[in-house]
Design an enzyme around this catalytic site. Structure first.
Site, PDB file in Angstrom:
ATOM      1  CD  GLU A 235      10.834  12.025  11.854  1.00  0.00           C
ATOM      2  OE1 GLU A 235       9.654  11.671  12.032  1.00  0.00           O
ATOM      3  OE2 GLU A 235      11.682  11.301  11.316  1.00  0.00           O
TER       4      GLU A 235
ATOM      5  CE  LYS B  61      -3.027   3.158   1.645  1.00  0.00           C
ATOM      6  NZ  LYS B  61      -2.276   4.356   1.193  1.00  0.00           N
TER       7      LYS B  61
ATOM      8  CB  SER C 289       4.345   8.759  12.018  1.00  0.00           C
ATOM      9  OG  SER C 289       3.114   8.096  12.204  1.00  0.00           O
TER      10      SER C 289
ATOM     11  CB  CYS D  65      13.207   8.575   8.980  1.00  0.00           C
ATOM     12  SG  CYS D  65      11.598   8.346   8.275  1.00  0.00           S
TER      13      CYS D  65
ATOM     14  CD  GLU E 263      12.790   3.845   8.355  1.00  0.00           C
ATOM     15  OE1 GLU E 263      12.643   4.770   9.196  1.00  0.00           O
ATOM     16  OE2 GLU E 263      12.804   4.020   7.131  1.00  0.00           O
ATOM     17  CG  LEU E 264       8.220   2.980  13.706  1.00  0.00           C
ATOM     18  CD1 LEU E 264       7.681   2.610  15.075  1.00  0.00           C
ATOM     19  CD2 LEU E 264       7.098   2.967  12.674  1.00  0.00           C
TER      20      LEU E 264
HETATM   21  C1  SIN Z   1      13.747   7.471   5.334  1.00  0.00           C
HETATM   22  O1  SIN Z   1      13.731   8.665   5.453  1.00  0.00           O
HETATM   23  O2  SIN Z   1      12.932   6.791   5.914  1.00  0.00           O
HETATM   24  C2  SIN Z   1      14.738   6.703   4.500  1.00  0.00           C
HETATM   25  C3  SIN Z   1      15.939   7.410   4.109  1.00  0.00           C
HETATM   26  C4  SIN Z   1      17.018   6.483   3.567  1.00  0.00           C
HETATM   27  O3  SIN Z   1      16.800   5.315   3.257  1.00  0.00           O
HETATM   28  O4  SIN Z   1      18.124   6.969   3.461  1.00  0.00           O
END
Ligand code: SIN
Length: 485
Positions: free
Chosen positions: A386, A179, A234, A289, A255-256
């Site tokens: 963030e 998705k 998030s 992130c 992966e938050l």
């Molecule tokens: C992300 O911002 O979640 C990934 C960035 C990356 O893979 O370098």
């Protein structure tokens, strides 16, 4: 209306066929640089998600039984085609996400690198033979695919985040229902079309675009058939998805959010630290992130560093991603823009000092000026949350212990950066930072060869590297007896 490129699909991909939503509903995708509608996409819901899970289930037996070399060849071809069509993929990405074209090209190559990497790892899902307690027995360990998997992917890297999940899952012999974010479905759909051209059998990779993320997520998480969910997004949404996966005891990779500290010690190479910070902070206009979120500079060099940073930041070129030389594009949405404005106002109200930027940029409604704020303190929103925008907040510190304490003062633990020429300090501080990834004298640490992922409330699971395949493999132990002569 679809002026991105006529080859970009606008329907769901289910069981190898492009399909509209049963309800006939569609949703608009907008170019964040102009606000113009660029495409209308099938708005899938519960029924299409169930259909996609069934298609992935039907495809699982053949895909997982295919020799790893066969799966690897398809993944490699997919990567090669993505590289051949990098320009088309990058232009599509820039139109829906806003990032500068050069960065979009970089993202496509980054996505393709995961396909290359996992095409090789596919053939290395080794097992073990372990000495057993009795001479007439052997303990055998094999690794087999988890099964049907689900992926929910973000808008900030709409190609690479999808492809890196798909590459690992498919290499392991799993099938996938994905998705993509409603803001950026085109990159996912185009990548999927290229995957089909590369030879992915129908049902192995399914895409359900849609605006009702809660409904699609509810079906994916409640399904007994789906044995694993991988999510990038998030921490708030991640918490909900983890809870939703509990009743079916699914495997989960999360992966938050991050809140990356960027520490510059007094012995650092300041030129290298500035280069690293510019790359880390302003990649994707600050919407990653792993972006540097809190910059801590030793008191003895802070003023010099802040002045030089402000000069570099003021010189950044802001504009639509397809404008020549653009380095900073628009933010993704009005909500994202409002959040950045709110955080800057909060910092100023609490004593922060703007060195450059600090307001809307005239390039358009969603463009924010690249900004540096000095004298930030721990109570400010820019330090606690963030930022996800082109804003660099700076604070000083006096000792190594203080820098470590400031850096670890967050619920997050994704990426951290430190600059020093002292090898002992590099190890000491690197070890003391509670983060999944630490860049030492490097501002960009992402690579298909490395394990990407966080600790604490930044999540768990790893993407990329040899560890990334493990997330999609089950360990099975078989005891073989009766071997005595
Ligand atoms: C992300 O911002 O979640 C990934 C960035 C990356 O893979 O370098």
């Amino acid at each position: 209306m679809l002026d991105v490129n006529q080859t970009v699909p606008t329907q769901a991909l289910i069981g190898g066929a492009w399909q509209n939503a049963d309800t006939g509903r569609r949703f608009d995708v907008r170019d964040p640089a102009t606000g113009h509608v660029i495409a209308s996409i099938a708005d899938c819901g519960e029924q299409e998600t169930r259909d996609a899970i069934a298609a992935a289930d039907a495809a699982l037996a053949d895909w997982s039984a295919m020799p790893a070399a066969g799966r690897a060849a398809i993944l490699r071809r997919w990567a090669d085609l993505m590289i051949e069509r990098a320009d088309e993929l990058a232009r599509t990405l820039t139109r829906e996400n806003g990032k500068p074209l050069a960065e979009a090209r970089g993202e496509v190559m980054y996505g393709a690198s995961y396909l290359h990497w996992f095409s090789e790892e596919a053939t290395r899902a080794y097992g073990d033979v372990i000495p057993a307690p009795g001479a007439d027995r052997r303990i055998l360990v094999t690794r087999s695919p988890v099964g049907v998997c689900a992926a929910i992917t973000p808008w900030n890297f709409p190609n690479a985040m999808l492809v890196r999940k798909a590459a690992a899952a498919l290499a392991a012999g799993c099938t996938l229902v994905a998705k993509p974010a409603a803001e950026t479905p085109l990159s996912a759909l185009l990548a999927a079309r290229i995957g089909i051209e590369a030879g992915l059998p129908g049902g192995v990779f399914n895409i359900v675009p849609g605006t009702d993320a809660a409904a699609i997520g509810a079906v994916l998480t409640a399904s007994e058939t789906v044995r694993k969910l991988s999510f990038t997004g998030s921490t708030g949404v991640g918490r909900k998805l983890i809870a939703q996966c509990a009743p079916t005891v699914k495997r989960v990779s999360m992966e938050l959010g991050g809140n990356a500290p960027f520490i510059v010690f007094e012995d650092a190479d300041l030129d290298a630290a500035l280069d690293g910070l510019m790359a880390s902070k302003f990649r994707n206009s600050g919407q990653t992130c792993v972006c540097a979120n809190r910059i801590f500079v030793h008191d003895s060099v802070k003023d010099e560093f802040a002045g030089r940073l402000a000069e570099r930041v003021a010189a950044l070129t802001v504009g639509p991603g397809d404008q020549d030389g653009a380095e900073i594009g628009p933010l993704i949405s009005e909500a994202a823009f409002a959040k950045v404005e709110r955080m800057v106002s909060d910092a100023l109200a609490k004593g922060g000092r703007v060195l450059t930027g600090g307001a809307k940029h005239p390039a358009g409604d969603l463009f924010y000026q690249p900004t540096v704020i000095d004298a930030v303190t721990a109570d400010m929103d820019v330090m606690r949350e963030e930022i996800f925008g082109p804003v660099a907040p700076l604070a000083g510190f006096a000792t190594e212990a203080e820098a470590i304490e400031l850096a670890n003062d967050t619920e997050h633990g994704l990426a951290a950066y430190l600059y020093t020429r002292d090898l002992g300090r590099a190890w000491r501080v690197g070890d003391a930072l509670h983060y999944g990834m630490v860049g030492i004298n490097e501002g960009v640490l992402s690579s298909a060869a490395a394990p990407f992922g966080g600790v604490k409330q930044s999540g768990f699971g790893r993407e990329g590297s040899r560890y990334g395949l493990d997330d999609y493999l089950e360990i099975k132990y078989m005891l073989m007896g009766g071997l005595s002569a």
